[in-house]
Scaffold this motif. Structure first.
Motif, PDB file in Angstrom:
ATOM      1  N   GLU A  31       0.868  -1.181   0.000  1.00 38.92           N
ATOM      2  CA  GLU A  31       0.000   0.000   0.000  1.00 38.92           C
ATOM      3  C   GLU A  31       0.905   1.231   0.000  1.00 38.92           C
ATOM      4  O   GLU A  31       1.676   1.441   0.936  1.00 38.92           O
ATOM      5  CB  GLU A  31      -0.907  -0.007   1.224  1.00 38.92           C
ATOM      6  N   ILE A  32       0.803   2.035  -1.060  1.00 41.00           N
ATOM      7  CA  ILE A  32       1.741   3.141  -1.250  1.00 41.00           C
ATOM      8  C   ILE A  32       0.975   4.448  -1.386  1.00 41.00           C
ATOM      9  O   ILE A  32       0.152   4.601  -2.279  1.00 41.00           O
ATOM     10  CB  ILE A  32       2.616   2.907  -2.500  1.00 41.00           C
ATOM     11  N   ASP A  33       1.262   5.379  -0.490  1.00 44.00           N
ATOM     12  CA  ASP A  33       0.653   6.705  -0.523  1.00 44.00           C
ATOM     13  C   ASP A  33       1.635   7.663  -1.185  1.00 44.00           C
ATOM     14  O   ASP A  33       2.643   8.040  -0.585  1.00 44.00           O
ATOM     15  CB  ASP A  33       0.322   7.154   0.905  1.00 44.00           C
ATOM     16  N   ALA A  39       7.788   9.816   3.280  1.00 37.24           N
ATOM     17  CA  ALA A  39       7.097   8.875   4.164  1.00 37.24           C
ATOM     18  C   ALA A  39       6.829   7.560   3.457  1.00 37.24           C
ATOM     19  O   ALA A  39       6.949   6.479   4.053  1.00 37.24           O
ATOM     20  CB  ALA A  39       5.788   9.492   4.664  1.00 37.24           C
ATOM     21  N   ALA A  40       6.480   7.640   2.164  1.00 37.98           N
ATOM     22  CA  ALA A  40       6.210   6.419   1.397  1.00 37.98           C
ATOM     23  C   ALA A  40       7.452   5.552   1.296  1.00 37.98           C
ATOM     24  O   ALA A  40       7.390   4.327   1.442  1.00 37.98           O
ATOM     25  CB  ALA A  40       5.686   6.775   0.008  1.00 37.98           C
ATOM     26  N   CYS A  41       8.611   6.182   1.058  1.00 38.38           N
ATOM     27  CA  CYS A  41       9.849   5.408   0.937  1.00 38.38           C
ATOM     28  C   CYS A  41      10.246   4.795   2.272  1.00 38.38           C
ATOM     29  O   CYS A  41      10.713   3.647   2.320  1.00 38.38           O
ATOM     30  CB  CYS A  41      10.960   6.286   0.379  1.00 38.38           C
ATOM     31  N   ARG A  42      10.082   5.542   3.341  1.00 39.57           N
ATOM     32  CA  ARG A  42      10.389   4.972   4.667  1.00 39.57           C
ATOM     33  C   ARG A  42       9.505   3.758   4.936  1.00 39.57           C
ATOM     34  O   ARG A  42       9.969   2.722   5.411  1.00 39.57           O
ATOM     35  CB  ARG A  42      10.187   6.033   5.754  1.00 39.57           C
ATOM     36  N   ARG A  43       8.215   3.890   4.626  1.00 40.78           N
ATOM     37  CA  ARG A  43       7.278   2.783   4.855  1.00 40.78           C
ATOM     38  C   ARG A  43       7.616   1.601   3.946  1.00 40.78           C
ATOM     39  O   ARG A  43       7.566   0.432   4.365  1.00 40.78           O
ATOM     40  CB  ARG A  43       5.850   3.272   4.598  1.00 40.78           C
ATOM     41  N   LEU A  44       7.975   1.878   2.700  1.00 41.65           N
ATOM     42  CA  LEU A  44       8.316   0.810   1.773  1.00 41.65           C
ATOM     43  C   LEU A  44       9.537   0.032   2.243  1.00 41.65           C
ATOM     44  O   LEU A  44       9.563  -1.203   2.173  1.00 41.65           O
ATOM     45  CB  LEU A  44       8.556   1.379   0.370  1.00 41.65           C
ATOM     46  N   GLN A  46      10.543  -0.342   5.287  1.00 41.27           N
ATOM     47  CA  GLN A  46      10.105  -1.152   6.429  1.00 41.27           C
ATOM     48  C   GLN A  46       9.334  -2.381   5.963  1.00 41.27           C
ATOM     49  O   GLN A  46       9.573  -3.505   6.426  1.00 41.27           O
ATOM     50  CB  GLN A  46       9.230  -0.309   7.350  1.00 41.27           C
ATOM     51  N   ASP A  47       8.392  -2.173   5.019  1.00 45.92           N
ATOM     52  CA  ASP A  47       7.552  -3.283   4.557  1.00 45.92           C
ATOM     53  C   ASP A  47       8.358  -4.317   3.766  1.00 45.92           C
ATOM     54  O   ASP A  47       8.159  -5.529   3.937  1.00 45.92           O
ATOM     55  CB  ASP A  47       6.400  -2.747   3.695  1.00 45.92           C
ATOM     56  N   LYS A 117      15.329  -1.550   8.781  1.00 44.18           N
ATOM     57  CA  LYS A 117      15.379  -0.674   9.946  1.00 44.18           C
ATOM     58  C   LYS A 117      16.336   0.492   9.763  1.00 44.18           C
ATOM     59  O   LYS A 117      16.418   1.373  10.630  1.00 44.18           O
ATOM     60  CB  LYS A 117      15.751  -1.490  11.182  1.00 44.18           C
TER      61      LYS A 117
END
Length: 384
Positions: A31-33, A39-44, A46-47, A117
């Motif tokens: 799920e990519i915003d 923020a999207a790259c940080r979340r990606l 992590q995921d 991380k």
């Protein structure tokens, strides 16, 4: 549905096919915003780390499986360009640590980057030296047990969000390329700052970095003094075929979108596909995709099976795959007509995504020089 028949080619085995299926599953669930790129790259990161995909981007024993890297980038790019970016930059940023790092450097950084991380970056380009790496002017001055960094880097992917940078600076052992060294630089050091965030037609985290009397321990050096150019080229040897693989993923998505369009869109009471000119475009697109795939997986296979340097094969793959992906995507835009240039549409997004791949990690013109020199050297060797 994307063609996967190429996975049965002899360049790949069952383990690679299992890996490709794993990546497909993960990519489909992301799920990519896109409203906040950082923020999207940080979340990606992590995921992708939590899903185990980032294990492929770094290796404590220095054995990077290039075919797995290429498969992952192709599949992720086909799903979303930012997902490919997040995966690729983890690999590029830690490639030098995998290949040349000490045990202490590997144990400090690789568990974090492989788990998602910590975010990594590759800091090579400078305002006055893009493709001309040997012209680097950033300096690392030895002072006791430390080095003092001074200078700028620019167009650095993950700049501003990275936790560590693989950095190249002039230590002065010799003129030109032989006077560069490589370092692992944490992002929280005094004297290091982000001076500019760079916006592009396909948004990614990019920045200009400045180092002013920034002190790092001598133990942060990768390899030996003066080995920086060799280290950079070794990393690019591994990752240039993966750039080609990302372009291949973009091209496959464009072909898929075009194939769906020509059946759903009707002109004068008949499907768009019935127009012979459209069939000609589709034939050219399919041909370019398969030709690019052959070059990509040949280069990756050559590296994985022990070819010491794949500079020629990697250059051919990157040049052809990126240039022809641009052509494939342009044809898809043409087939979509006005919808093809609607902001935010799939093919319009692909059109913006592909352009940078013909520039970074060695522009298309540079790849032509590399290929020409390799062809000449082989010819002169045959004559000898």
């Amino acid at each position: 549905m994307a063609d996967t028949s190429y996975r049965s080619w002899p360049f790949l085995d069952e383990a690679h096919r299992d890996w490709a299926r794993q990546v497909e599953t993960v990519a489909a669930g992301l799920e990519i915003d896109h409203s906040d790129t950082d923020a999207a790259c940080r979340r990606l990161v992590q995921d992708l780390g939590a899903a185990g995909l980032l294990q492929a981007t770094a290796s404590p024993d220095g054995a990077l499986e290039v075919r797995n890297l290429c498969l992952a980038r192709e599949i992720l790019a086909r799903h979303d360009g930012l997902a490919d970016f997040a995966f690729a930059m983890q690999g590029l940023g830690t490639g030098a640590i995998s290949l040349f790092g000490t045990e202490a450097q590997k144990s400090r950084w690789l568990p974090q980057t492989r788990a998602g991380k910590a975010i990594s970056a590759f800091a090579l380009t400078e305002p006055g030296s893009g493709s001309d790496v040997a012209n680097s002017t950033m300096t690392a001055r030895r002072e006791g047990d430390d080095y003092i960094l001074n200078g700028e880097k620019t167009w650095i992917s993950n700049g501003g969000i990275a936790d560590l940078y693989t950095l190249f600076a002039r230590t002065g052992e010799a003129p030109g390329a032989k006077g560069l060294s490589a370092f692992v630089v944490p992002a929280d050091l005094p004297g290091f700052e982000i001076t500019e965030r760079l916006d592009t037609i396909a948004p990614h985290p990019l920045a200009t970095l400045r180092f002013t009397e920034c002190r790092i321990p001598a133990s942060a050096m990768l390899g030996a003094p003066g080995q920086g150019f060799r280290i950079a080229m070794s990393v690019l040897d591994v990752f240039r075929p993966t750039v080609a693989a990302a372009a291949l993923g973009f091209a496959r998505r464009a072909l898929d979108e075009a194939l769906a369009r020509v059946d759903s869109r009707h002109v004068q009471g008949a499907p768009l596909f019935d127009l012979q000119m459209v069939q000609g475009h589709l034939a050219d697109m399919a041909l370019d995709v398969d030709a690019a795939a052959l070059l990509v997986y040949r280069a990756a296979w050559a590296k994985d099976t022990g070819t010491p340097r794949i500079t020629r094969e990697a250059a051919m793959a990157k040049l052809f795959a990126t240039d022809h992906a641009q052509i494939v995507i342009d044809k898809a835009v043409q087939i979509f007509g006005g919808e093809g240039v609607r902001s935010g549409s799939t093919v319009e997004t692909l059109y913006r995504e592909i352009r940078a791949l013909r520039i970074y990690e060695g522009a298309s013109d540079v790849q032509k020089v590399i290929i020409a020199r390799a062809a000449r050297a082989a010819h002169q060797g045959d004559r000898a």
